[in-house]
Design a protein around this motif. Sequence first.
Motif, PDB file in Angstrom:
ATOM      1  N   LEU A   1       0.391   2.440  -3.681  1.00  0.00           N
ATOM      2  CA  LEU A   1       0.933   2.243  -2.430  1.00  0.00           C
ATOM      3  C   LEU A   1      -0.014   2.593  -1.394  1.00  0.00           C
ATOM      4  CD1 LEU A   1       3.327   1.743  -0.199  1.00  0.00           C
ATOM      5  CD2 LEU A   1       3.968   4.132  -0.604  1.00  0.00           C
ATOM      6  N   ILE A   2      -0.339   1.700  -0.189  1.00  0.00           N
ATOM      7  CA  ILE A   2      -1.371   2.386   0.962  1.00  0.00           C
ATOM      8  C   ILE A   2      -0.580   1.986   2.019  1.00  0.00           C
ATOM      9  CG2 ILE A   2      -2.417  -0.078   0.700  1.00  0.00           C
ATOM     10  CD1 ILE A   2      -5.203   1.368   1.780  1.00  0.00           C
ATOM     11  N   VAL A   3      -0.719   2.890   2.966  1.00  0.00           N
ATOM     12  CA  VAL A   3      -0.109   3.105   4.158  1.00  0.00           C
ATOM     13  C   VAL A   3      -1.199   3.382   5.305  1.00  0.00           C
ATOM     14  CG1 VAL A   3       1.627   4.255   5.836  1.00  0.00           C
ATOM     15  CG2 VAL A   3       2.015   3.916   3.449  1.00  0.00           C
ATOM     16  N   VAL A   4      -0.987   2.471   6.326  1.00  0.00           N
ATOM     17  CA  VAL A   4      -2.065   2.467   7.403  1.00  0.00           C
ATOM     18  C   VAL A   4      -1.656   2.552   8.711  1.00  0.00           C
ATOM     19  CG1 VAL A   4      -3.909   1.290   5.903  1.00  0.00           C
ATOM     20  CG2 VAL A   4      -2.508   0.031   7.420  1.00  0.00           C
ATOM     21  N   GLN A   5      -2.311   2.918   9.517  1.00  0.00           N
ATOM     22  CA  GLN A   5      -1.938   3.086  11.061  1.00  0.00           C
ATOM     23  C   GLN A   5      -2.807   2.236  12.000  1.00  0.00           C
ATOM     24  OE1 GLN A   5      -1.395   6.742  12.989  1.00  0.00           O
ATOM     25  NE2 GLN A   5       0.003   5.892  14.536  1.00  0.00           N
TER      26      GLN A   5
ATOM     27  N   LEU B   1       9.408   3.825  -7.815  1.00  0.00           N
ATOM     28  CA  LEU B   1       9.751   2.980  -6.660  1.00  0.00           C
ATOM     29  C   LEU B   1      10.738   3.766  -5.682  1.00  0.00           C
ATOM     30  CD1 LEU B   1      10.299  -0.657  -8.314  1.00  0.00           C
ATOM     31  CD2 LEU B   1       8.319   0.061  -6.831  1.00  0.00           C
ATOM     32  N   GLY B   2      11.544   4.363  -6.261  1.00  0.00           N
ATOM     33  CA  GLY B   2      12.535   5.246  -5.422  1.00  0.00           C
ATOM     34  C   GLY B   2      11.802   6.366  -4.529  1.00  0.00           C
ATOM     35  N   GLU B   3      10.809   6.769  -5.164  1.00  0.00           N
ATOM     36  CA  GLU B   3       9.849   7.796  -4.592  1.00  0.00           C
ATOM     37  C   GLU B   3       8.959   7.065  -3.351  1.00  0.00           C
ATOM     38  OE1 GLU B   3       7.452  10.155  -7.194  1.00  0.00           O
ATOM     39  OE2 GLU B   3       9.030  10.793  -8.443  1.00  0.00           O
ATOM     40  N   MET B   4       8.424   5.802  -3.645  1.00  0.00           N
ATOM     41  CA  MET B   4       7.793   5.392  -2.546  1.00  0.00           C
ATOM     42  C   MET B   4       8.546   4.762  -1.421  1.00  0.00           C
ATOM     43  SD  MET B   4       5.319   3.222  -5.213  1.00  0.00           S
ATOM     44  CE  MET B   4       3.613   3.862  -6.082  1.00  0.00           C
ATOM     45  N   ARG B   5       9.869   4.506  -1.744  1.00  0.00           N
ATOM     46  CA  ARG B   5      10.676   4.182  -0.782  1.00  0.00           C
ATOM     47  C   ARG B   5      10.807   5.174   0.429  1.00  0.00           C
ATOM     48  NH1 ARG B   5      16.923   1.880  -1.362  1.00  0.00           N
ATOM     49  NH2 ARG B   5      17.348   1.721   0.664  1.00  0.00           N
ATOM     50  N   GLN B   6      11.070   6.268  -0.077  1.00  0.00           N
ATOM     51  CA  GLN B   6      10.895   7.505   1.002  1.00  0.00           C
ATOM     52  C   GLN B   6       9.748   7.237   1.988  1.00  0.00           C
ATOM     53  OE1 GLN B   6      11.164  11.534  -0.325  1.00  0.00           O
ATOM     54  NE2 GLN B   6      10.186  12.144   1.548  1.00  0.00           N
ATOM     55  N   ARG B   7       8.449   6.865   1.453  1.00  0.00           N
ATOM     56  CA  ARG B   7       7.363   6.964   2.238  1.00  0.00           C
ATOM     57  C   ARG B   7       7.598   5.605   3.282  1.00  0.00           C
ATOM     58  NH1 ARG B   7       4.742   7.126   5.483  1.00  0.00           N
ATOM     59  NH2 ARG B   7       2.384   8.195   5.828  1.00  0.00           N
TER      60      ARG B   7
END
Length: 503
Positions: free
Chosen positions: A20-24, A64-70
């Motif tokens: 998973l990668i998150v950007v702004q 996936l459950g952990e990534m959901r929080q993010r």
Amino acid sequence: MHKQSSYYAALDLGSNSFHLIVVQVTASGIQEVDKIKHMVRLGEGLGKDNMLDDASIKRALTALGEMRQRIEHIPRDQVRAVGTNTMRVAKNGEEFLRKAEKALGADIEIISGNEEARLIYLGISEHNFFKDVTLVIDVGGGSTEVIIGEGETPKVLRSMKIGCANMANKFFPRGKITKTGIKKALSHVAVTIEPHVKELSMHEYQRAVMSSGTAKSTEKVLQKLGISNQGITQQGLHRLLEVLLEIGHADKLAERLEIDPARAFGFTGGVCILAGLCDILHIESAFVSQAALREGVLLDLMGRDEDDSHDERELTVAAMQHRFTVDTLQAERVAKMAQHINAAMAQEAPLRFAPLLGFAAQLHEIGLAVARGKQHQHGAYLMEHADMPGFSQVMQKMMAILLRGQRKKLPAKLIRELNPAYQEFIWQYLLALRLAVLLYRSRVPLAESDWPTVKLKDKILSLSFSEQYLQKHPLSVADLQEELKYWDDAPFSLQVNFPEIKK
């Protein structure tokens, strides 16, 4: 378009690991704010019967459950998750997909091998600013992608069903590393790549690039052993195979070579793939890219979001119209009418499927390139089996259903085979497309005053036409009378309101 959030997220559900990668998006550009990786080893849970076992499914759903929080705070249309080879081939993939989407709280697209290769190349070429001809090799858990591109444009996209997990299961069962196993593995790689060698060799590349966790781990091991200072070399890979043979078992690799224990089982299979490809494609050395599929998924998502001209699907539809000599004026007429009818109906498709009706309308006549008789069936076959960059497998399947159902018998059985969450809007899209095709049967423009007024109430779609239209279009009136019969037992009913039509 005004966005609710400046954040975007991309998730790559690989056969080895989930990334998973998150950007702004800021005033100064795109800033990476978070990365999460789970070594799920989904591919190792795929049995000889192509069924995912309970242990691998449990690992996946937990991750996936952990990534959901993010990602929960990010709008759904700014999140894209893709599934690769293991999810493509698993017989219980649909059941797993439903559980996975529930655990993640977001839609997951299963993409084809060539689409995976395209996205890998996009991520690598954009992040490394390549301008000349480049050969890319990405070894995953269930498949290996080989791409040749120039600058931002991929020229050759190939996906082969050899990956770390399936190579380990096939040639190094229970983790035992043998000389025979290595020899057979290298031979298998050679046989697999052979049909593509001629086309690949037609392009003189200036550099070779390797990506994925396997390539990164291999580079680190080569550096630890003092075999290579940077990158991966053909000679170094064969020396590494000798070291792996001397160690003898996957269980010892984590301690001896400082490999992630979760990656140890498939490591030898991955090294064999890299070594075999270097031998056949005459690659002496390769650079290791930190960017790959997840970055490509993110860039593709953001490109669609910022400007439709960057949507690869638009380019694919235009290319298919050209290839199959589609009458684009007729396609545009049908698309506009279908959208007009659809706008009156209540069910909204998930955002990633929102353009589906328009794409299907633009391509509804591709089957004519094969034969006029059964052109809807020919079109459906082409739609489902063509290489369509930018489209997921389920999107191609749904478009194939729409093309097959554009005339004559309704494809009720095929629609029932879809995920229940998709069925209602597909019925809606099908009704809109069929009516648009019917109304433009004469292939001439209609004045907007002749367009039907459309209303939906209690799943009954009512069409009202002007008296002028009624008098000028007796063929359409007859076709509408016939169309009413098809919808008697469907989720939507059809009603046409002018004096000559009685339901």
